[in-house]
Design a protein around this motif. Structure first.
Motif, PDB file in Angstrom:
ATOM      1  N   LYS A   1      39.699  46.663  44.441  1.00  0.00           N
ATOM      2  CA  LYS A   1      37.912  46.426  43.157  1.00  0.00           C
ATOM      3  C   LYS A   1      38.816  45.624  42.045  1.00  0.00           C
ATOM      4  CE  LYS A   1      34.010  47.051  45.649  1.00  0.00           C
ATOM      5  NZ  LYS A   1      34.680  48.159  46.360  1.00  0.00           N
ATOM      6  N   VAL A   2      39.663  46.303  41.247  1.00  0.00           N
ATOM      7  CA  VAL A   2      40.776  46.330  39.959  1.00  0.00           C
ATOM      8  C   VAL A   2      41.230  44.872  39.868  1.00  0.00           C
ATOM      9  CG1 VAL A   2      41.459  47.190  38.629  1.00  0.00           C
ATOM     10  CG2 VAL A   2      40.634  48.725  40.088  1.00  0.00           C
ATOM     11  N   TRP A   3      41.944  45.164  40.549  1.00  0.00           N
ATOM     12  CA  TRP A   3      42.918  43.412  40.251  1.00  0.00           C
ATOM     13  C   TRP A   3      42.451  42.219  40.474  1.00  0.00           C
ATOM     14  CZ3 TRP A   3      44.175  46.774  43.255  1.00  0.00           C
ATOM     15  CH2 TRP A   3      44.527  46.536  44.776  1.00  0.00           C
ATOM     16  N   PRO A   4      41.466  41.825  41.222  1.00  0.00           N
ATOM     17  CA  PRO A   4      40.403  40.795  42.047  1.00  0.00           C
ATOM     18  C   PRO A   4      39.180  40.568  40.581  1.00  0.00           C
ATOM     19  CG  PRO A   4      40.517  42.311  43.906  1.00  0.00           C
ATOM     20  CD  PRO A   4      40.812  43.219  43.299  1.00  0.00           C
ATOM     21  N   ALA A   5      38.676  41.412  40.396  1.00  0.00           N
ATOM     22  CA  ALA A   5      37.705  41.904  38.779  1.00  0.00           C
ATOM     23  C   ALA A   5      38.691  40.865  37.791  1.00  0.00           C
ATOM     24  CB  ALA A   5      37.041  42.834  38.720  1.00  0.00           C
TER      25      ALA A   5
ATOM     26  N   ALA B   1      41.524  38.860  37.836  1.00  0.00           N
ATOM     27  CA  ALA B   1      41.231  37.215  38.431  1.00  0.00           C
ATOM     28  C   ALA B   1      40.100  36.607  38.141  1.00  0.00           C
ATOM     29  CB  ALA B   1      41.643  37.268  39.831  1.00  0.00           C
ATOM     30  N   LYS B   2      38.556  37.010  38.774  1.00  0.00           N
ATOM     31  CA  LYS B   2      37.483  36.146  38.711  1.00  0.00           C
ATOM     32  C   LYS B   2      37.194  36.934  37.142  1.00  0.00           C
ATOM     33  CE  LYS B   2      32.277  36.930  39.771  1.00  0.00           C
ATOM     34  NZ  LYS B   2      31.504  37.431  40.289  1.00  0.00           N
ATOM     35  N   ALA B   3      38.031  37.664  35.901  1.00  0.00           N
ATOM     36  CA  ALA B   3      37.414  37.538  34.396  1.00  0.00           C
ATOM     37  C   ALA B   3      38.104  36.295  33.958  1.00  0.00           C
ATOM     38  CB  ALA B   3      37.888  38.775  34.097  1.00  0.00           C
ATOM     39  N   PHE B   4      39.233  36.522  34.307  1.00  0.00           N
ATOM     40  CA  PHE B   4      40.230  35.635  33.109  1.00  0.00           C
ATOM     41  C   PHE B   4      39.576  33.909  33.833  1.00  0.00           C
ATOM     42  CE2 PHE B   4      43.956  32.606  33.372  1.00  0.00           C
ATOM     43  CZ  PHE B   4      44.882  33.274  31.847  1.00  0.00           C
ATOM     44  N   GLU B   5      39.568  33.744  35.254  1.00  0.00           N
ATOM     45  CA  GLU B   5      38.794  32.448  35.616  1.00  0.00           C
ATOM     46  C   GLU B   5      37.636  31.999  34.883  1.00  0.00           C
ATOM     47  OE1 GLU B   5      41.447  32.086  40.208  1.00  0.00           O
ATOM     48  OE2 GLU B   5      39.476  32.992  40.240  1.00  0.00           O
ATOM     49  N   THR B   6      37.174  32.677  34.862  1.00  0.00           N
ATOM     50  CA  THR B   6      35.397  32.273  34.499  1.00  0.00           C
ATOM     51  C   THR B   6      35.794  32.294  33.209  1.00  0.00           C
ATOM     52  OG1 THR B   6      34.710  34.897  34.872  1.00  0.00           O
ATOM     53  CG2 THR B   6      34.467  33.527  36.739  1.00  0.00           C
ATOM     54  N   SER B   7      36.311  32.997  32.345  1.00  0.00           N
ATOM     55  CA  SER B   7      36.178  32.737  31.311  1.00  0.00           C
ATOM     56  C   SER B   7      37.384  31.639  29.970  1.00  0.00           C
ATOM     57  CB  SER B   7      37.514  33.801  30.121  1.00  0.00           C
ATOM     58  OG  SER B   7      38.776  33.983  30.880  1.00  0.00           O
TER      59      SER B   7
ATOM     60  N   MET C   1      41.304  42.876  31.283  1.00  0.00           N
ATOM     61  CA  MET C   1      41.795  43.878  31.386  1.00  0.00           C
ATOM     62  C   MET C   1      40.273  44.507  31.298  1.00  0.00           C
ATOM     63  SD  MET C   1      44.851  44.412  29.192  1.00  0.00           S
ATOM     64  CE  MET C   1      45.010  43.742  27.879  1.00  0.00           C
ATOM     65  N   GLN C   2      39.835  44.134  30.843  1.00  0.00           N
ATOM     66  CA  GLN C   2      37.985  45.319  30.311  1.00  0.00           C
ATOM     67  C   GLN C   2      37.235  45.300  31.838  1.00  0.00           C
ATOM     68  OE1 GLN C   2      36.561  42.558  27.141  1.00  0.00           O
ATOM     69  NE2 GLN C   2      36.503  44.676  25.444  1.00  0.00           N
ATOM     70  N   ALA C   3      38.082  44.003  32.851  1.00  0.00           N
ATOM     71  CA  ALA C   3      37.181  43.602  33.619  1.00  0.00           C
ATOM     72  C   ALA C   3      37.760  45.183  34.563  1.00  0.00           C
ATOM     73  CB  ALA C   3      36.932  42.697  34.686  1.00  0.00           C
ATOM     74  N   ALA C   4      39.086  45.020  34.766  1.00  0.00           N
ATOM     75  CA  ALA C   4      39.909  46.260  35.835  1.00  0.00           C
ATOM     76  C   ALA C   4      39.088  47.421  34.683  1.00  0.00           C
ATOM     77  CB  ALA C   4      40.812  46.001  34.987  1.00  0.00           C
ATOM     78  N   GLU C   5      38.998  47.460  33.958  1.00  0.00           N
ATOM     79  CA  GLU C   5      38.134  48.717  33.486  1.00  0.00           C
ATOM     80  C   GLU C   5      36.923  49.579  34.185  1.00  0.00           C
ATOM     81  OE1 GLU C   5      39.029  52.498  32.592  1.00  0.00           O
ATOM     82  OE2 GLU C   5      40.925  51.226  31.885  1.00  0.00           O
ATOM     83  N   ARG C   6      35.990  48.083  34.370  1.00  0.00           N
ATOM     84  CA  ARG C   6      34.631  48.243  34.015  1.00  0.00           C
ATOM     85  C   ARG C   6      34.981  48.645  36.260  1.00  0.00           C
ATOM     86  NH1 ARG C   6      33.901  43.781  31.160  1.00  0.00           N
ATOM     87  NH2 ARG C   6      34.057  42.147  32.400  1.00  0.00           N
ATOM     88  N   GLU C   7      35.821  48.505  36.915  1.00  0.00           N
ATOM     89  CA  GLU C   7      35.995  48.902  38.786  1.00  0.00           C
ATOM     90  C   GLU C   7      37.036  50.011  38.444  1.00  0.00           C
ATOM     91  OE1 GLU C   7      34.326  47.648  40.697  1.00  0.00           O
ATOM     92  OE2 GLU C   7      34.043  45.247  39.447  1.00  0.00           O
ATOM     93  N   GLY C   8      37.284  50.899  36.888  1.00  0.00           N
ATOM     94  CA  GLY C   8      37.883  51.866  37.413  1.00  0.00           C
ATOM     95  C   GLY C   8      38.805  52.126  36.884  1.00  0.00           C
TER      96      GLY C   8
END
Length: 331
Positions: free
Chosen positions: A154-158, A160-166, A179-186
């Motif tokens: 789930k890391v890289w999809p998260a 992508a979503k974080a970048f697109e929604t910002s 990158m922070q979204a990646a960390e939240r997914e582990g």
């Protein structure tokens, strides 16, 4: 016959590991990681952001050149892909063509992960079949996110979503959010250690030393993304300080005070910011405002008063003897 079969099996096994040893060279750092290459469609700026459980990942993964493009080379990292990839872009190759050329004669292509983005926003990314799971990438408009050896898929999809929604935020902040979204997914299954954030201009200038606008590295830290976020905040605060200095040069004192105020609001305990704000006020005739700030600074560190005494001799503090004594005798 059975013994012959065993011997042949042994020979094939040794040959296999010998081939693997030739691929995994000691000079190729094992930068298993997640990263993002991205471009701001409005400003043209390009960036690379990386985090890894590997010391000083910023020395291996990100490669950038203003007006040309950016490269992230990771997994069993082939650092030559950075400089060679940028050179191919300068020759007029598309990111995909450049990537094809780099991988064509690479014996370790299946353990590589590399992404190339050019100044037009075109992207090409490769994740080798032997990259350690979970590994994969997502390409979007003006960006690509890629990861290997992740805790989950789930890391890289998260990212992508974080970048697109910002959209609408500065590029550096968007990259950090990804990158922070990646960390939240582990994030990296091994944990975390180092991080980097680099931003370059979309167009090269005749002052190449200024074309890399942001270059922040955390080489060894328990929480590298937290530290990277702090450094980016410091960078933004000093941007306000620089804007304040520029406004002073133009005689725009209201603008200068506004910029200095923003910087101090971000870092109220930063003596450097308070001090130079005070010196600027003094040089522009606001002795009362200057002494108020200097009182706070001198109280915390008397060496700043010693520095004030040295400024007139180099023309950085231009006060009458009377006013000079006022800023020096603050208690």
């Amino acid at each position: 016959m059975k013994n012959l079969f065993s011997i042949l099996t042994l020979i094939l096994t040794v040959t296999h590991f010998s081939a693997q040893a030739q691929v995994f060279k000691s000079e190729e750092p094992l930068a298993h990681t997640y990263s993002i290459v991205a471009r701001d469609a409005k400003t043209g700026e390009m960036a690379v952001g990386v985090q890894s459980h590997w010391f000083s990942v910023g020395t291996a993964v990100p490669w950038v050149e203003a007006g040309v493009g950016v490269v992230a080379t990771q997994s069993f990292t082939n650092k030559s892909f950075g400089m060679r990839g940028l050179a191919l872009l300068k020759e007029g190759k598309t990111p995909q063509k450049a990537l094809d050329i780099l991988l064509a004669d690479d014996e370790g292509r299946e353990v590589r992960q590399v992404s190339i983005l050019d100044a037009q926003g075109r992207v090409a990314t490769h994740t080798g079949k032997q990259c350690i799971r979970y590994a994969g990438h997502t390409i979007g408009t003006n960006f690509s996110v890629q990861a290997n050896m992740m805790l989950t898929d789930k890391v890289w999809p998260a990212m992508a979503k974080a970048f697109e929604t910002s959209a609408g935020k500065p590029l550096a902040e968007r990259v950090l959010l990804a990158m922070q979204a990646a960390e939240r997914e582990g994030g990296d299954i091994r944990g975390k250690q180092s991080a980097v954030l680099v931003v370059v201009r979309g167009k090269a200038t005749d002052q190449p030393w200024d074309d890399k606008t942001i270059d922040l590295r955390v080489d060894d830290h328990e929480k590298p993304l937290d530290e990277l976020e702090r450094l980016l905040k410091v960078y933004r605060a000093y941007e306000h300080m620089n804007n304040g200095d520029l406004a002073v040069e133009k005689g725009q004192m209201d603008k200068a005070m506004e910029e200095y105020g923003k910087a101090e609001t971000m870092f109220p305990n930063n003596l450097e910011m308070k001090y130079w704000h005070a010196i600027t006020l003094a040089n522009n005739g606001d002795i009362n405002g200057a002494t108020k700030l200097l009182k706070e600074v001198y109280k915390k560190d008397k060496n700043w008063k010693e520095l004030t005494e040295r400024l007139p001799e180099v023309g950085l503090l231009t006060l009458s003897p009377q006013n000079l004594q006022k800023v020096l005798q603050v208690k």
